[in-house]
Design a protein around this motif. Structure first.
Motif, PDB file in Angstrom:
ATOM      1  N   SER A 290       0.808  -1.222   0.000  1.00 32.98           N
ATOM      2  CA  SER A 290       0.000   0.000   0.000  1.00 32.98           C
ATOM      3  C   SER A 290       0.839   1.269   0.000  1.00 32.98           C
ATOM      4  CB  SER A 290      -0.949   0.002   1.207  1.00 32.98           C
ATOM      5  OG  SER A 290      -0.237  -0.133   2.423  1.00 32.98           O
ATOM      6  N   ILE A 291       2.091   1.187  -0.427  1.00 31.55           N
ATOM      7  CA  ILE A 291       2.968   2.365  -0.417  1.00 31.55           C
ATOM      8  C   ILE A 291       2.493   3.503  -1.337  1.00 31.55           C
ATOM      9  CG2 ILE A 291       4.587   1.810  -2.299  1.00 31.55           C
ATOM     10  CD1 ILE A 291       6.858   2.579  -0.381  1.00 31.55           C
ATOM     11  N   PRO A 292       1.587   3.266  -2.299  1.00 32.11           N
ATOM     12  CA  PRO A 292       1.090   4.406  -3.075  1.00 32.11           C
ATOM     13  C   PRO A 292       0.503   5.524  -2.217  1.00 32.11           C
ATOM     14  CG  PRO A 292       0.510   2.395  -4.200  1.00 32.11           C
ATOM     15  CD  PRO A 292       1.108   1.990  -2.885  1.00 32.11           C
ATOM     16  N   VAL A 293      -0.136   5.190  -1.079  1.00 32.66           N
ATOM     17  CA  VAL A 293      -0.721   6.254  -0.257  1.00 32.66           C
ATOM     18  C   VAL A 293       0.376   7.132   0.331  1.00 32.66           C
ATOM     19  CG1 VAL A 293      -0.847   4.959   1.937  1.00 32.66           C
ATOM     20  CG2 VAL A 293      -2.493   6.779   1.455  1.00 32.66           C
ATOM     21  N   ASP A 294       1.524   6.562   0.687  1.00 27.81           N
ATOM     22  CA  ASP A 294       2.635   7.350   1.207  1.00 27.81           C
ATOM     23  C   ASP A 294       3.181   8.282   0.121  1.00 27.81           C
ATOM     24  OD1 ASP A 294       3.412   5.660   3.910  1.00 27.81           O
ATOM     25  OD2 ASP A 294       2.718   4.379   2.296  1.00 27.81           O
ATOM     26  N   ILE A 295       3.287   7.758  -1.093  1.00 30.43           N
ATOM     27  CA  ILE A 295       3.796   8.573  -2.204  1.00 30.43           C
ATOM     28  C   ILE A 295       2.821   9.692  -2.526  1.00 30.43           C
ATOM     29  CG2 ILE A 295       4.474   8.524  -4.629  1.00 30.43           C
ATOM     30  CD1 ILE A 295       5.444   5.644  -4.170  1.00 30.43           C
ATOM     31  N   HIS A 296       1.512   9.385  -2.577  1.00 26.75           N
ATOM     32  CA  HIS A 296       0.511  10.433  -2.781  1.00 26.75           C
ATOM     33  C   HIS A 296       0.610  11.497  -1.692  1.00 26.75           C
ATOM     34  CE1 HIS A 296      -1.484   8.602  -6.138  1.00 26.75           C
ATOM     35  NE2 HIS A 296      -1.945   7.566  -5.465  1.00 26.75           N
ATOM     36  N   ALA A 297       0.987  11.074  -0.469  1.00 21.69           N
ATOM     37  CA  ALA A 297       1.065  11.996   0.672  1.00 21.69           C
ATOM     38  C   ALA A 297       2.403  12.720   0.750  1.00 21.69           C
ATOM     39  CB  ALA A 297       0.808  11.240   1.972  1.00 21.69           C
ATOM     40  N   GLY A 298       3.272  12.538  -0.234  1.00 18.50           N
ATOM     41  CA  GLY A 298       4.512  13.305  -0.305  1.00 18.50           C
ATOM     42  C   GLY A 298       5.758  12.613   0.199  1.00 18.50           C
ATOM     43  N   VAL A 299       5.639  11.338   0.628  1.00 20.92           N
ATOM     44  CA  VAL A 299       6.810  10.604   1.128  1.00 20.92           C
ATOM     45  C   VAL A 299       7.157   9.527   0.112  1.00 20.92           C
ATOM     46  CG1 VAL A 299       7.809   9.324   3.038  1.00 20.92           C
ATOM     47  CG2 VAL A 299       6.078  11.067   3.492  1.00 20.92           C
ATOM     48  N   ASP A 300       8.158   9.788  -0.684  1.00 24.85           N
ATOM     49  CA  ASP A 300       8.521   8.914  -1.800  1.00 24.85           C
ATOM     50  C   ASP A 300       9.659   7.989  -1.367  1.00 24.85           C
ATOM     51  OD1 ASP A 300       9.321   7.758  -4.230  1.00 24.85           O
ATOM     52  OD2 ASP A 300       8.673   9.523  -5.353  1.00 24.85           O
ATOM     53  N   TYR A 301       9.290   6.844  -0.809  1.00 23.60           N
ATOM     54  CA  TYR A 301      10.303   5.920  -0.287  1.00 23.60           C
ATOM     55  C   TYR A 301      11.216   5.349  -1.372  1.00 23.60           C
ATOM     56  CZ  TYR A 301       8.266   6.072   4.352  1.00 23.60           C
ATOM     57  OH  TYR A 301       7.838   6.483   5.580  1.00 23.60           O
ATOM     58  N   PRO A 302      10.722   4.974  -2.551  1.00 28.07           N
ATOM     59  CA  PRO A 302      11.654   4.462  -3.563  1.00 28.07           C
ATOM     60  C   PRO A 302      12.763   5.457  -3.904  1.00 28.07           C
ATOM     61  CG  PRO A 302       9.418   3.851  -4.138  1.00 28.07           C
ATOM     62  CD  PRO A 302       9.316   4.787  -2.976  1.00 28.07           C
ATOM     63  N   ARG A 303      12.410   6.753  -4.032  1.00 22.93           N
ATOM     64  CA  ARG A 303      13.440   7.758  -4.325  1.00 22.93           C
ATOM     65  C   ARG A 303      14.387   7.921  -3.133  1.00 22.93           C
ATOM     66  NH1 ARG A 303      10.841  12.737  -7.888  1.00 22.93           N
ATOM     67  NH2 ARG A 303       9.420  11.479  -9.143  1.00 22.93           N
ATOM     68  N   ALA A 304      13.842   7.858  -1.933  1.00 21.20           N
ATOM     69  CA  ALA A 304      14.703   7.968  -0.748  1.00 21.20           C
ATOM     70  C   ALA A 304      15.681   6.796  -0.684  1.00 21.20           C
ATOM     71  CB  ALA A 304      13.843   8.017   0.515  1.00 21.20           C
ATOM     72  N   CYS A 305      15.189   5.583  -0.982  1.00 23.05           N
ATOM     73  CA  CYS A 305      16.079   4.414  -1.017  1.00 23.05           C
ATOM     74  C   CYS A 305      17.161   4.596  -2.079  1.00 23.05           C
ATOM     75  CB  CYS A 305      15.267   3.149  -1.308  1.00 23.05           C
ATOM     76  SG  CYS A 305      14.196   2.614   0.050  1.00 23.05           S
ATOM     77  N   TRP A 306      16.768   5.126  -3.223  1.00 23.98           N
ATOM     78  CA  TRP A 306      17.730   5.345  -4.307  1.00 23.98           C
ATOM     79  C   TRP A 306      18.827   6.313  -3.875  1.00 23.98           C
ATOM     80  CZ3 TRP A 306      19.559   3.423  -8.601  1.00 23.98           C
ATOM     81  CH2 TRP A 306      20.285   4.232  -9.476  1.00 23.98           C
ATOM     82  N   ARG A 307      18.452   7.391  -3.212  1.00 24.51           N
ATOM     83  CA  ARG A 307      19.453   8.361  -2.784  1.00 24.51           C
ATOM     84  C   ARG A 307      20.411   7.744  -1.768  1.00 24.51           C
ATOM     85  NH1 ARG A 307      19.002  13.416  -4.585  1.00 24.51           N
ATOM     86  NH2 ARG A 307      20.362  14.180  -2.922  1.00 24.51           N
ATOM     87  N   LEU A 308      19.898   6.962  -0.830  1.00 29.55           N
ATOM     88  CA  LEU A 308      20.787   6.294   0.119  1.00 29.55           C
ATOM     89  C   LEU A 308      21.700   5.299  -0.585  1.00 29.55           C
ATOM     90  CD1 LEU A 308      18.618   5.517   3.288  1.00 29.55           C
ATOM     91  CD2 LEU A 308      20.434   7.216   3.037  1.00 29.55           C
ATOM     92  N   ALA A 309      21.150   4.554  -1.547  1.00 29.06           N
ATOM     93  CA  ALA A 309      21.927   3.543  -2.252  1.00 29.06           C
ATOM     94  C   ALA A 309      23.056   4.159  -3.066  1.00 29.06           C
ATOM     95  CB  ALA A 309      21.020   2.721  -3.163  1.00 29.06           C
ATOM     96  N   THR A 310      22.858   5.405  -3.489  1.00 29.93           N
ATOM     97  CA  THR A 310      23.866   6.079  -4.309  1.00 29.93           C
ATOM     98  C   THR A 310      24.689   7.089  -3.505  1.00 29.93           C
ATOM     99  OG1 THR A 310      22.143   7.625  -5.054  1.00 29.93           O
ATOM    100  CG2 THR A 310      22.632   5.751  -6.476  1.00 29.93           C
ATOM    101  N   GLY A 311      24.638   6.969  -2.162  1.00 29.53           N
ATOM    102  CA  GLY A 311      25.506   7.760  -1.307  1.00 29.53           C
ATOM    103  C   GLY A 311      25.125   9.206  -1.129  1.00 29.53           C
TER     104      GLY A 311
END
Length: 395
Positions: A290-311
């Motif tokens: 159900s992560i779409p509701v978080d993204i709709h609410a302004g918290v984009d976890y996939p992008r946050a994971c990407w930024r951490l993964a790329t330092g």
């Protein structure tokens, strides 16, 4: 090297979480590689899916699935693999050192995952962290059946280490059983069905919430919260209509448990609110469906994971509590449960009231988990897949 020159691997498993991860990373300009044992998962139809790969089915060949993911991780352009189901995080955690030689391991280690996937071990961790739990004990340890209880798997994923499962395979455990007061289960039959001794848990009839958190070594970097308004079944189940919320007590309970576990990665910590307290249900150690509701609410976890993964540092989120989202096919399944199914511990709502509630919420909150104006094909593919699974094929 720009983000378009670097790749993320996302398993395509037919869930909104999997599809949303592809969309989020693709919209950010990341090259996305969608992998699946399925022939036509919805993610493969997304305009944001740059490449697809067929991989072995982890339920039948865990080693083959591991080797396929390792081969992708070893590519010079691949920066991360995002786990979206239990089998994914099991493979990544069990071989963390091998994957960590190529990419940043943004998932828990094997010891932590074992504690998360084992409901008795997780209950013990919650008690150490001061987090409330429902009574959770092995099924064969119950003497008093005069209370409302549920019987569920002890382990969130069954493998040859956790359950009676053939080597090199895994499977999801059977569904939860609801027991009315005075109802005694057939323990031997339930153990045989589960492949291990399941747990019995006190039934709590309260609203369900989740704390989402992206953590590194037990410290939450980004958080958000979800309330379940409707599940696949009227007795709950996976969420199909959800709302982003904000409650300090929920944050405190979830973060205390994740700190106790020294957790790394994305997690969704589930609770029932019972008599003003949040009592732990489970932890999902991967991208929640159900992560779409978080993204709709302004918290984009996939992008946050990407930024951490790329330092890189994670950008602050502009969280919008009160945002809602729907899984439309899930709403139909919920309605079907109201019409056709019976659960002894949950009060069945009226059919008319349910239809009205669904219609009102869709009109008032037109955000959706899979339906997207700029990327409609996955929604169509998902509908076709569901339709074909319901229609017998003549031979």
């Amino acid at each position: 090297m720009t983000d378009s020159d670097r790749a993320a691997v996302v398993p395509a498993v037919g869930t909104p979480g999997s599809l949303s991860t592809i969309r989020s990373l693709g919209r950010a300009g990341v090259y996305t590689i969608s992998v699946s044992e399925m022939s036509r998962p919805p993610s493969f139809s997304s305009r944001y899916c740059d490449a697809t790969r067929a991989v072995p089915d982890p339920t039948a060949d865990l080693a083959g699935y591991r080797d396929a993911l390792l081969a992708l991780a070893a590519r010079g352009d691949v920066e991360t693999i995002v786990p979206v189901r239990e089998a994914d995080v099991h493979v990544l955690a069990s071989h963390r050192e091998q994957f960590g030689a190529h990419i940043e391991p943004l998932w828990p280690d094997r010891e932590t995952l074992d504690s998360v996937h084992d409901r008795l071990a997780l209950t013990a961790a919650a008690e150490r962290a001061g987090v409330a739990t429902p009574e959770t004990v092995p099924l064969d340890a119950i003497d008093d059946w005069d209370r409302e209880r549920i019987v569920k798997a002890r382990y969130a994923l069954l493998t040859d280490r956790m359950g009676d499962v053939a080597p090199n395979t895994c499977r999801q455990p059977p569904t939860t059983q609801f027991l009315a007061p005075g109802e005694t289960p057939d323990i031997e039959a339930r153990v045989e069905q589960m492949g291990h001794v399941p747990v019995a848990q006190t039934y709590l009839d309260g609203p369900e919430f989740c704390l989402r958190a992206l953590c590194v070594d037990g410290e939450a970097i980004v958080t958000s919260q979800k309330r379940l308004h409707r599940g696949y079944k009227y007795a709950r189940g996976p969420s199909v209509y959800h709302e982003a919320v904000d409650d300090r007590a929920l944050t405190a309970a979830g973060e205390a448990l994740l700190a106790e576990l020294d957790y790394t990665g994305l997690a969704s910590v589930g609770f029932i609110r019972d008599e003003g307290r949040y009592r732990l249900l489970e932890i999902n150690p991967r991208v929640p469906a159900s992560i779409p509701v978080d993204i709709h609410a302004g918290v984009d976890y996939p992008r946050a994971c990407w930024r951490l993964a790329t330092g890189r540092a994670v950008d602050p989120a502009e969280y919008r509590p009160g945002t809602h989202s729907h899984l439309l096919r899930g709403e139909l399944v919920h309605l079907h449960s109201v019409i056709r199914e019976e659960y002894p511990l949950a009060k069945r709502p009226g059919i008319g009231a349910t239809v009205g509630a669904i219609a009102r919420s869709v009109l008032e909150h037109p955000n959706f988990d899979t339906l997207s104006r700029d990327d409609p094909r996955p929604f169509v593919r998902d509908a076709l897949n569901v339709s074909r699974s319901m229609v017998p094929i003549s031979r």
